[in-house]
Scaffold this active site. Structure first.
Site, PDB file in Angstrom:
ATOM      1  N   ARG A  80      40.021  33.293   5.943  1.00 65.60           N
ATOM      2  CA  ARG A  80      41.451  33.466   5.785  1.00 65.60           C
ATOM      3  C   ARG A  80      41.713  31.991   6.587  1.00 65.60           C
ATOM      4  NH1 ARG A  80      45.631  35.714   9.693  1.00 65.60           N
ATOM      5  NH2 ARG A  80      47.657  35.012   8.378  1.00 65.60           N
ATOM      6  N   HIS A 124      51.926  29.673   8.028  1.00 64.46           N
ATOM      7  CA  HIS A 124      51.629  30.042   9.271  1.00 64.46           C
ATOM      8  C   HIS A 124      52.282  29.215  10.279  1.00 64.46           C
ATOM      9  CE1 HIS A 124      48.175  32.423  11.658  1.00 64.46           C
ATOM     10  NE2 HIS A 124      48.946  31.946  12.562  1.00 64.46           N
ATOM     11  N   GLU A 170      53.000  36.672  10.455  1.00 62.86           N
ATOM     12  CA  GLU A 170      53.776  36.933  11.722  1.00 62.86           C
ATOM     13  C   GLU A 170      55.107  36.508  11.644  1.00 62.86           C
ATOM     14  OE1 GLU A 170      51.353  36.702  15.287  1.00 62.86           O
ATOM     15  OE2 GLU A 170      49.881  37.918  14.539  1.00 62.86           O
ATOM     16  N   ASN A 299      47.839  42.293  11.725  1.00 63.60           N
ATOM     17  CA  ASN A 299      47.401  41.567  12.651  1.00 63.60           C
ATOM     18  C   ASN A 299      47.370  42.345  13.897  1.00 63.60           C
ATOM     19  OD1 ASN A 299      47.272  39.252  10.772  1.00 63.60           O
ATOM     20  ND2 ASN A 299      48.670  37.943  11.768  1.00 63.60           N
ATOM     21  N   TYR A 301      46.399  43.155  17.767  1.00 69.33           N
ATOM     22  CA  TYR A 301      46.036  42.717  19.041  1.00 69.33           C
ATOM     23  C   TYR A 301      45.955  44.032  20.214  1.00 69.33           C
ATOM     24  CZ  TYR A 301      45.298  38.106  17.135  1.00 69.33           C
ATOM     25  OH  TYR A 301      44.923  37.300  16.194  1.00 69.33           O
ATOM     26  N   GLU A 378      44.003  39.728  11.305  1.00 73.68           N
ATOM     27  CA  GLU A 378      43.589  39.207  12.600  1.00 73.68           C
ATOM     28  C   GLU A 378      43.344  40.239  13.517  1.00 73.68           C
ATOM     29  OE1 GLU A 378      46.424  36.284  14.470  1.00 73.68           O
ATOM     30  OE2 GLU A 378      46.870  35.578  12.548  1.00 73.68           O
TER      31      GLU A 378
HETATM   32  C1  BG6 Z   1      48.691  35.585  16.163  1.00 71.32           C
HETATM   33  C2  BG6 Z   1      48.711  34.372  15.582  1.00 71.32           C
HETATM   34  O1  BG6 Z   1      49.974  35.774  16.798  1.00 71.32           O
HETATM   35  O2  BG6 Z   1      47.867  35.659  17.361  1.00 71.32           O
HETATM   36  C3  BG6 Z   1      47.793  33.560  15.827  1.00 71.32           C
HETATM   37  O3  BG6 Z   1      48.887  34.657  14.001  1.00 71.32           O
HETATM   38  C4  BG6 Z   1      47.653  33.393  17.089  1.00 71.32           C
HETATM   39  O4  BG6 Z   1      47.996  32.118  15.335  1.00 71.32           O
HETATM   40  C5  BG6 Z   1      46.892  34.776  17.579  1.00 71.32           C
HETATM   41  O5  BG6 Z   1      46.681  32.340  17.686  1.00 71.32           O
HETATM   42  C6  BG6 Z   1      46.533  35.046  19.025  1.00 71.32           C
HETATM   43  O6  BG6 Z   1      47.734  34.697  19.893  1.00 71.32           O
HETATM   44  P1  BG6 Z   1      47.739  33.777  20.926  1.00 71.32           P
HETATM   45  O7  BG6 Z   1      48.978  33.491  21.587  1.00 71.32           O
HETATM   46  O8  BG6 Z   1      46.820  34.229  22.053  1.00 71.32           O
HETATM   47  O9  BG6 Z   1      46.998  32.415  20.378  1.00 71.32           O
END
Ligand code: BG6
Length: 478
Positions: A80, A124, A170, A299, A301, A378
């Protein structure tokens, strides 16, 4: 649910990795590229960690063949990446810049030759600076036609080669930073303008999806959403209500609009009372409903835990961009919700909760609510890495993170979720927008830091070899 046996990863599952143009390409003014809002913003004093910028980034623009060779060696079956709008249209519209197109064509051809499915992100965050200056970018409806013109140029050029497309990356995270926190360009702090910019982005998203149907009839398209599932801090009804508010305002606001073509009702009612609601013109809902996605890019995290926030309570706060653990303050919207740490979860050095079960919950919530296939576009761990003697990087913490999240994907598939693929963030180390180069995500270490591009050497981390084995076994050896 504790399954006795997990569903295996299906044949054809996309084993990917991800990147974004500004974070890897560099070559910020090469071959006719125009400036993006990020090229300008990162050069303003005090905006990024140690003034880091993407002028050179990890120089992927000039090292593309080497990077694709590494992807092939790792065994990726998908990659991607995003296209930089001002590489194609230096001032946002008009005649396409052939040199910019040609770069992405070479990348796409190299991926296909290596047996890697391209997953192309249209946007992006690197808006042409010219459109920001001319009419305020996303705050003006003219952006819709300009975005469509840009996307259609890519559809026409790459329809035969690219099957998977991501429309906006995002939108939620980018516009929250750009119009509430003031930490992404154009660095505004105004909720009315925030909802206006978002409304135009929704219309632009639906417009290009409708155009996609004509130009890429066999392709699949969807937005990538930064989904942080909301948790309640406790079972106290006030916390449960704060959690409902947060899920509706921070998640369904975007996802319902993408997938149902309408805003969620309680949030819209609140914003109409506060005067912050977007101006929904006649015909807008029809546009939204004519451009529904084929899949949702997730995405993921971390999860976020919410508690009650009185009317004079916490407001939006800046995020941790230093990696000094424990420096993130509580943040929220008065009268609706505020964040609170989850005592059950460990956190990264940037205070991001590490919660693999949260990914299973995320995938299930989205699959049940929207009845669409999903793709993890992501997921990853940003951490300090240490380059050791003999070019070794022992990132066992990243392997642990990715393994646990892949297990969560498998559990979600066992729960009935249709998952197309998994594209962890990121393939190589990248420039983290606000966190510089020290917050590393890659399978491949890049020898550079905030101020010194050094030799930009590519170094395989331990996680590179781990993921290679995972892919070779189609996920049986996690
Ligand atoms: C997402 C984005 O927010 O998370 C990426 O799509 C980004 O571009 C990634 O790098 C991680 O976030 P960060 O703030 O730790 O770089």
């Amino acid at each position: 649910m504790h399954h006795a046996r997990l569903t295996p990863f299906p044949q054809g599952f996309l084993w990917g990795a991800a990147s974004a143009a500004y974070q890897v390409e560099g070559a910020h003014d090469a071959d006719g590229k125009g400036p993006s809002v990020w090229d300008v913003f990162t050069h303003l004093p005090g905006k990024t960690f140690q003034g880091s910028n993407g002028d050179v980034a990890v120089d992927h623009y000039h090292r593309m063949e080497e990077d694709v060779a590494l992807m092939k060696e790792m065994g990726l079956t998908a990659y991607r990446f995003s296209v930089s709008w001002p590489r194609i249209f230096p001032t946002g519209r008009g005649e396409a810049n052939e040199a910019g197109m040609a770069f992405y064509e070479r990348l796409i051809d190299a991926l296909i030759a290596a047996g890697i499915e391209p997953v192309l992100t249209l946007y992006h965050w690197d808006l042409p600076q010219a459109l920001q200056e001319e009419y305020g970018g996303w705050e003006d409806r003219r952006i819709i036609a300009d975005f469509e013109h840009y996307c259609v140029a890519l559809f026409q050029r790459f329809a035969g080669k690219v099957k998977y497309w991501v429309s906006l990356n995002e939108q939620n995270y980018n516009t929250t930073n750009a119009y509430q926190l003031g930490t992404h360009p154009p660095a505004v702090q105004d909720r009315k303008r925030f909802f206006t910019a978002n409304h135009h982005a929704f219309l632009a998203n639906a417009t290009v999806i409708a155009a996609f149907r004509k130009h890429v009839p066999n392709g699949l398209i969807g937005p990538s959403f930064a989904y942080s599932p909301a948790y309640p801090a406790s079972s106290a009804p006030a916390d449960m209500l704060a959690f409902e508010n947060a899920e509706e305002f921070t998640n369904w606001w975007w996802l319902d609009t993408y997938c149902f073509g309408r805003y969620p009702q309680a949030a819209l009612a609140w914003l109409q009372k506060t005067g912050e609601a977007p101006d929904i013109q006649p015909g807008d809902v029809a546009i939204l409903q004519a451009g529904l996605p084929d899949f949702v890019g997730v995405n993921y995290y971390y999860t976020t835990t919410f508690t009650d926030n009185p009317r004079d309570g916490a407001t939006m706060q800046r995020i941790n961009t230093t990696g000094q653990k424990g420096t993130t303050p509580s943040s929220g919207v008065p009268g609706l919700y505020r964040t609170t740490p989850n005592p059950h979860l460990p956190t990264s050095n940037w205070d991001w909760a590490i919660d693999p079960t949260g990914l299973r919950i995320a995938l299930r919530r989205l699959a049940s609510r929207y009845d669409l296939p999903l793709m993890v576009t992501e997921n990853g761990l940003g951490e300090f890495d240490k380059l050791e003697a003999g070019d070794k990087v022992h990132d066992d913490y990243r392997i642990d993170y990715l393994r646990a999240h892949l297990q969560a994907c498998q559990e979600a598939m066992s729960d009935g979720v249709q998952l197309l693929g998994y594209c962890p963030w990121s393939f190589t180390d990248i420039l983290s927008w606000l966190n510089g180069y020290q917050k590393r995500y890659g399978f491949v270490y890049i020898n550079r830091d905030e101020t010194d591009a050094k030799d930009l050497r590519r170094i395989r981390k331990d996680s590179f070899f781990w993921y290679q084995t995972v892919i070779a076994s189609n996920g049986q050896k996690l």
